[in-house]
Design an enzyme around this catalytic site. Structure first.
Site, PDB file in Angstrom:
ATOM      1  N   LYS A  11       4.400   0.066   1.505  1.00 40.10           N
ATOM      2  CA  LYS A  11       3.570  -0.841   2.343  1.00 40.10           C
ATOM      3  C   LYS A  11       2.535  -0.301   3.011  1.00 40.10           C
ATOM      4  CE  LYS A  11       7.857  -4.142   2.638  1.00 40.10           C
ATOM      5  NZ  LYS A  11       8.476  -4.824   3.481  1.00 40.10           N
ATOM      6  N   TYR A  51       4.943 -13.557  -0.172  1.00 41.21           N
ATOM      7  CA  TYR A  51       6.141 -13.592   0.668  1.00 41.21           C
ATOM      8  C   TYR A  51       6.503 -15.294   0.807  1.00 41.21           C
ATOM      9  CZ  TYR A  51       6.930  -8.767   1.664  1.00 41.21           C
ATOM     10  OH  TYR A  51       7.025  -7.392   1.676  1.00 41.21           O
ATOM     11  N   PHE A  59       9.583 -14.657  11.319  1.00 38.59           N
ATOM     12  CA  PHE A  59       8.673 -13.491  11.013  1.00 38.59           C
ATOM     13  C   PHE A  59       7.655 -13.538  10.032  1.00 38.59           C
ATOM     14  CE2 PHE A  59      12.678 -12.903   8.199  1.00 38.59           C
ATOM     15  CZ  PHE A  59      12.164 -12.363   7.153  1.00 38.59           C
ATOM     16  N   ARG A  87      16.350  -0.484  -4.949  1.00 47.55           N
ATOM     17  CA  ARG A  87      16.896  -1.159  -3.876  1.00 47.55           C
ATOM     18  C   ARG A  87      17.782   0.064  -3.038  1.00 47.55           C
ATOM     19  NH1 ARG A  87      15.108  -6.161  -2.152  1.00 47.55           N
ATOM     20  NH2 ARG A  87      16.985  -6.149  -0.658  1.00 47.55           N
ATOM     21  N   THR A  93      17.383  -3.072   4.727  1.00 48.45           N
ATOM     22  CA  THR A  93      15.828  -3.755   5.209  1.00 48.45           C
ATOM     23  C   THR A  93      15.467  -3.199   6.900  1.00 48.45           C
ATOM     24  OG1 THR A  93      16.362  -5.998   4.506  1.00 48.45           O
ATOM     25  CG2 THR A  93      14.645  -5.882   6.046  1.00 48.45           C
ATOM     26  N   ARG A 104      13.773   4.087   3.878  1.00 46.96           N
ATOM     27  CA  ARG A 104      13.675   3.520   5.056  1.00 46.96           C
ATOM     28  C   ARG A 104      14.214   4.155   6.039  1.00 46.96           C
ATOM     29  NH1 ARG A 104      14.683  -2.718   2.489  1.00 46.96           N
ATOM     30  NH2 ARG A 104      12.385  -3.291   2.331  1.00 46.96           N
ATOM     31  N   ASN A 114       8.570  -1.481   7.292  1.00 48.79           N
ATOM     32  CA  ASN A 114       9.817  -0.960   6.772  1.00 48.79           C
ATOM     33  C   ASN A 114       9.578  -0.122   5.472  1.00 48.79           C
ATOM     34  OD1 ASN A 114       9.754  -3.065   5.173  1.00 48.79           O
ATOM     35  ND2 ASN A 114      11.708  -3.843   5.539  1.00 48.79           N
ATOM     36  N   HIS A 117       8.809  -2.157  -0.407  1.00 42.01           N
ATOM     37  CA  HIS A 117       9.422  -3.318  -0.807  1.00 42.01           C
ATOM     38  C   HIS A 117      10.017  -3.357  -2.298  1.00 42.01           C
ATOM     39  CE1 HIS A 117       9.784  -7.503  -2.273  1.00 42.01           C
ATOM     40  NE2 HIS A 117       9.311  -7.121  -3.497  1.00 42.01           N
ATOM     41  N   GLU A 128       7.366 -11.672  -9.176  1.00 43.95           N
ATOM     42  CA  GLU A 128       6.478 -10.326  -8.354  1.00 43.95           C
ATOM     43  C   GLU A 128       5.752  -9.720  -9.227  1.00 43.95           C
ATOM     44  OE1 GLU A 128       9.496 -10.351  -4.789  1.00 43.95           O
ATOM     45  OE2 GLU A 128       9.340  -8.468  -6.131  1.00 43.95           O
TER      46      GLU A 128
END
Ligand code: ATP
Ligand code: MG
Length: 141
Positions: A11, A51, A59, A87, A93, A104, A114, A117, A128
Site C-alpha cells: 500500500k 474496495y 471507513f 495473509r 488488519t 503489519r 496497514n 493487502h 482482484e
C-alpha cells in the site's frame, strides 16, 4: 495443498516509507512466486471500485483517499496455499493486534495505513487479479 494465485498490494504508506524491498524479501523467503507486479497510482474512482465490497463501511471514503495518496504496488503471487500463506505473512488488519514477525506488526502505522493487502478467498482473488492485470501480464503466460 493447492496451487493458488492471490492479489497482494504493497500500500502507499509502505511504498512511501521505503519498505518495498523488505516486504518482497519476505515474499521470496516464503517461496511465493511473484508472477506480475507494477507501480500504480490509483484514482479515487479506481480505489472505490477496488474496495466496492466495503462501500457501506464507515471507513470507506477514508480508505479510498488513503489508497490514492501515492503509488501502490499490486502483485500477483502464486504457490501452494498462496492466499493463506500471504495473509499469514501480512498479519491482522490492526497492527496493534498483529502477531510478532508479521508485516503489519513490523511496518504498519494504523488499522487504515496497514502496509499491505491480500485477497481473502479464491473468489476475491478472481475479482482482484484482473482489476490490475491482464492475462498477458502474468508469468508464465
Ligand atoms: P485488506 O483487504 O486490505 O487485505 P483486511 O482483509 O485485513 O485488509 P478488511 O476488513 O478487508 O481488512 O479492510 C480493508 C482495509 O480497510 C484494511 O486493510 C484497512 O486498510 C481498512 N480498514 C479496515 N478496518 C478499518 C477501520 N476500522 N478503520 C479504518 N480503516 C479500516
Ligand atoms: Mg480484506
Amino acid at each position: 495443498m493447492t496451487t493458488q494465485r492471490t492479489l497482494a498490494i504493497i500500500k502507499p504508506d509502505a511504498v512511501t516509507k521505503g519498505v518495498v524491498g523488505k516486504i518482497i524479501t519476505r515474499i521470496e523467503r516464503a517461496a511465493l512466486a511473484i508472477i506480475a507486479a507494477k507501480l500504480v497510482h490509483m484514482t479515487l474512482a479506481e480505489a472505490r471500485g477496488f474496495y466496492i465490497v466495503h462501500r457501506e463501511r464507515p471507513f470507506y471514503e477514508s480508505l479510498c483517499a488513503f489508497m490514492t495518496q501515492g503509488p501502490c504496488l499490486p502483485m500477483v503471487l502464486a504457490g501452494d496455499d498462496a492466499i493463506r500463506k500471504w495473509r499469514d505473512l501480512m498479519g491482522a488488519t490492526d497492527p496493534a493486534k498483529a502477531a510478532a514477525g508479521t508485516i503489519r506488526k513490523d511496518f504498519a502505522a494504523s488499522i487504515e495505513a496497514n502496509a499491505v493487502h491480500g485477497s481473502d478467498a479464491p473468489e476475491t482473488a478472481a475479482f482482484e487479479i484482473p482489476y490490475f492485470f491482464s492475462s498477458f501480464e502474468l508469468w508464465p503466460r
